[in-house]
Design a protein around this motif. Structure first.
Motif, mmCIF file in Angstrom:
data_model
loop_
_atom_site.group_PDB
_atom_site.id
_atom_site.type_symbol
_atom_site.label_atom_id
_atom_site.label_comp_id
_atom_site.label_asym_id
_atom_site.label_seq_id
_atom_site.Cartn_x
_atom_site.Cartn_y
_atom_site.Cartn_z
ATOM 1 N N LEU A 120 20.747 -3.083 -2.583
ATOM 2 C CA LEU A 120 20.536 -2.376 -3.682
ATOM 3 C C LEU A 120 19.262 -2.714 -4.459
ATOM 4 O O LEU A 120 18.685 -1.628 -4.851
ATOM 5 N N ILE A 121 18.562 -3.701 -4.259
ATOM 6 C CA ILE A 121 17.304 -3.944 -4.822
ATOM 7 C C ILE A 121 16.601 -3.380 -3.788
ATOM 8 O O ILE A 121 15.511 -2.905 -4.502
ATOM 9 N N ALA A 122 16.595 -3.302 -2.674
ATOM 10 C CA ALA A 122 15.467 -2.668 -2.049
ATOM 11 C C ALA A 122 15.786 -1.216 -2.064
ATOM 12 O O ALA A 122 14.452 -0.308 -2.145
ATOM 13 N N ASP A 123 16.844 -0.664 -2.310
ATOM 14 C CA ASP A 123 16.987 0.716 -2.656
ATOM 15 C C ASP A 123 16.469 1.045 -3.764
ATOM 16 O O ASP A 123 15.655 2.235 -4.112
ATOM 17 N N LEU A 124 16.531 0.216 -4.884
ATOM 18 C CA LEU A 124 15.634 0.421 -6.225
ATOM 19 C C LEU A 124 14.069 0.561 -6.112
ATOM 20 O O LEU A 124 13.649 1.403 -6.722
ATOM 21 N N LEU A 125 13.911 -0.418 -5.294
ATOM 22 C CA LEU A 125 12.215 -0.243 -4.975
ATOM 23 C C LEU A 125 11.996 1.024 -4.471
ATOM 24 O O LEU A 125 10.811 1.683 -4.909
ATOM 25 N N CYS A 126 12.729 1.614 -3.530
ATOM 26 C CA CYS A 126 12.408 2.969 -2.803
ATOM 27 C C CYS A 126 12.342 4.019 -3.927
ATOM 28 O O CYS A 126 11.703 4.917 -3.968
ATOM 29 N N ALA A 127 13.609 4.020 -4.977
ATOM 30 C CA ALA A 127 13.698 5.138 -5.814
ATOM 31 C C ALA A 127 12.749 5.032 -6.764
ATOM 32 O O ALA A 127 12.288 6.147 -7.372
ATOM 33 N N ALA A 128 11.884 3.988 -7.098
ATOM 34 C CA ALA A 128 10.763 3.779 -8.069
ATOM 35 C C ALA A 128 9.557 4.190 -7.283
ATOM 36 O O ALA A 128 8.692 4.591 -8.092
ATOM 37 N N THR A 129 9.376 4.375 -6.082
ATOM 38 C CA THR A 129 8.292 5.049 -5.393
ATOM 39 C C THR A 129 8.155 6.165 -4.625
ATOM 40 O O THR A 129 7.429 6.634 -4.222
ATOM 41 N N LEU A 172 4.976 -2.637 2.384
ATOM 42 C CA LEU A 172 5.847 -3.767 2.136
ATOM 43 C C LEU A 172 7.246 -2.993 1.608
ATOM 44 O O LEU A 172 8.260 -3.759 2.057
ATOM 45 N N VAL A 173 7.478 -2.019 0.911
ATOM 46 C CA VAL A 173 8.584 -1.486 0.680
ATOM 47 C C VAL A 173 9.401 -1.015 1.485
ATOM 48 O O VAL A 173 10.600 -1.541 2.005
#
Length: 461
Positions: A369-378, A123-124
């Motif tokens: 940016l939101i997608a980048d943040l999801l990636c950074a959290a995972t 999903l991410v």
């Protein structure tokens, strides 16, 4: 002039389609369709990394960062763009040995943690690549409107249909074949455009100065870009496909370092034009676009060359993203032909809303940016999967902690969880360090803590 420009762009797209359609692998082989396993040399991979990683964004973001923030932030952006290749070059051989028949980051996550984590990672990754596709097609529409009288929608749809034509038919091999030619073409065109632009650069005033941004702010932006771009690109399935497409570990390392070095050089070069534009005093436009502001002073014909460069950049990144999405959505459990057909149709279907967004001419930076943040959290919990002490619980807890860490800075600064969520959604479409650093530190800390506690508990039993 519109007819000449349309003819030149059409010829370029036809050449890409011809090269892609010629490069078909073994008919009916799902593995060959999505990985082209053990087939690519170091040079071929390096050129592919360059072509697939660079999109039309290099004509917007690096010059703007150079013009308004300066060389420190520009260096951070260049490093962040190249670092995922270095990580895969160093970590990729370990992944290949641990998962010799692997195909994707999602399969890597499943092998380490199970199907539940695989679904989240898929999903991410798809969300990130969908945003990337929308951004690239939006960018080519904007560039077409700036540099020609050709309707932007024609170019958006033309690039989409052309790349779908050969990636849906030929899979990863088609993308790799076009990448080699596109890499040389975009480097040649870039040198031509930069050379002509510099020749018509207005005289710099005396004294000319670099952007006057405080050193701490520049370093903060640089660190933000390193985290955001690195984390996001590690969920770029096109990069992961090339881990297994490499002929051997040495070819993967050579290709990754070659792609990384060229990427840094290109981004620093194109970003330096932004600094020169700001120092020269030319009007940067509204919204500011330093690269295109300099093009306005050059002869009209260079605009056509720049437009072909932009189409090459977009096509090379779009076909990689399309092939990557097909790889993520294909299934080993179904018959090869049925799985390939399913992946093809889902990829085509996914392009419909992507094109619809691109045709609106909207800014997708906030979504990016939101997608980048999801990636950074995972990203850290996923990459820790080969550590023997990691567990599915540690990975899931790390991912959840990363999401909480992303909203924590805004929560503390503005006094509430809702404010934290709003801040982490980047309402001004400006990348800020707090959410990214919070996501990275919280996910890493929680993953390590749970893994070590679980290991200690097992040792005492």
């Amino acid at each position: 002039m519109p007819y000449l420009t349309s003819a030149v762009l059409g010829a370029a797209l036809c050449c890409f389609a011809f090269l892609g359609l010629r490069a078909r692998g073994r008919t009916g082989s799902l593995d060959d369709y999505v990985t082209a396993r053990n087939s690519q040399t170091g040079t071929s991979l390096g050129l592919s990394f360059v072509a697939s990683g660079m999109g039309a964004w290099i004509l917007f973001a690096p010059p703007e960062i150079g013009a308004f923030i300066g060389p420190v932030a520009l260096a951070g952006y260049a490093l962040g763009s190249a670092l995922p290749l270095v990580v895969l070059g160093l970590y990729g051989p370990v992944i290949r040995r641990a998962l010799p028949e692997g195909r994707s980051i999602a399969e890597f996550a499943e092998a380490c943690y199970g199907r539940g984590v695989r679904r989240w990672v898929t999903l991410v990754s798809v969300a990130y690549m969908g945003c990337f596709l929308a951004a690239e097609l939006t960018a080519i529409g904007a560039i077409t409107a700036l540099l020609s009288d050709v309707p932007p929608g024609w170019v958006i749809i033309g690039v989409t249909l052309t790349t779908l034509l050969y990636t849906v038919r030929g899979g990863l091999r088609a993308s790799l074949a076009t990448d080699r030619w596109q890499a040389w073409l975009l480097l040649t065109l870039l040198m031509a455009v930069v050379g002509v632009t510099l020749a018509y650069l207005p005289a710099l005033p005396e004294p000319s100065a670099l952007p006057s941004v405080p050193a701490f702010s520049a370093l903060s932006v640089a660190l933000t870009l390193v985290i955001a771009v690195t984390a996001a690109n590690l969920f770029h399935q096109g990069y992961w496909q090339r881990v297994w497409a490499a002929r051997d570990d040495r070819s993967l390392g050579q290709g990754a370092w070659l792609g990384g070095v060229v990427t840094v050089i290109v981004i620093m070069l194109i970003g330096s034009l932004g600094m020169l534009a700001a120092a020269s005093g030319v009007g940067l436009g509204e919204p500011p676009m330093p690269f295109f502001a300099l093009l306005n002073r050059a002869p009209a014909w260079i605009g056509v060359v720049a437009l072909v460069l932009a189409v090459t950049l977009v096509a090379s990144s779009v076909d990689t993203l399309q092939s990557g999405i097909a790889s993520l959505l294909s299934s080993r459990r179904a018959e090869a032909g049925a799985s390939i057909a399913r992946a093809r149709w889902i990829t085509v279907a996914l392009m419909v809303p992507v094109v619809a967004i691109a045709l609106q001419g909207l800014s997708v930076l906030r979504l990016f940016l939101i997608a980048d943040l999801l990636c950074a959290a995972t990203v850290v919990p996923v990459l820790l999967g080969l550590w023997s002490r990691m567990t599915p619980l540690a990975a899931v807890a790390g991912g959840l902690a990363g999401l909480l860490g992303a909203i924590a800075p805004g929560w503390v600064a503005y006094g509430g969880p809702v404010a934290g969520v709003v801040a982490a959604s980047f309402p001004d479409s400006v990348p800020t360090l707090g959410p990214f650093l919070g996501a990275l530190l919280a996910s890493t800390g929680m993953s390590l803590l749970i893994a070590l506690l679980g290991w200690r508990q097992r040792m005492t039993q």
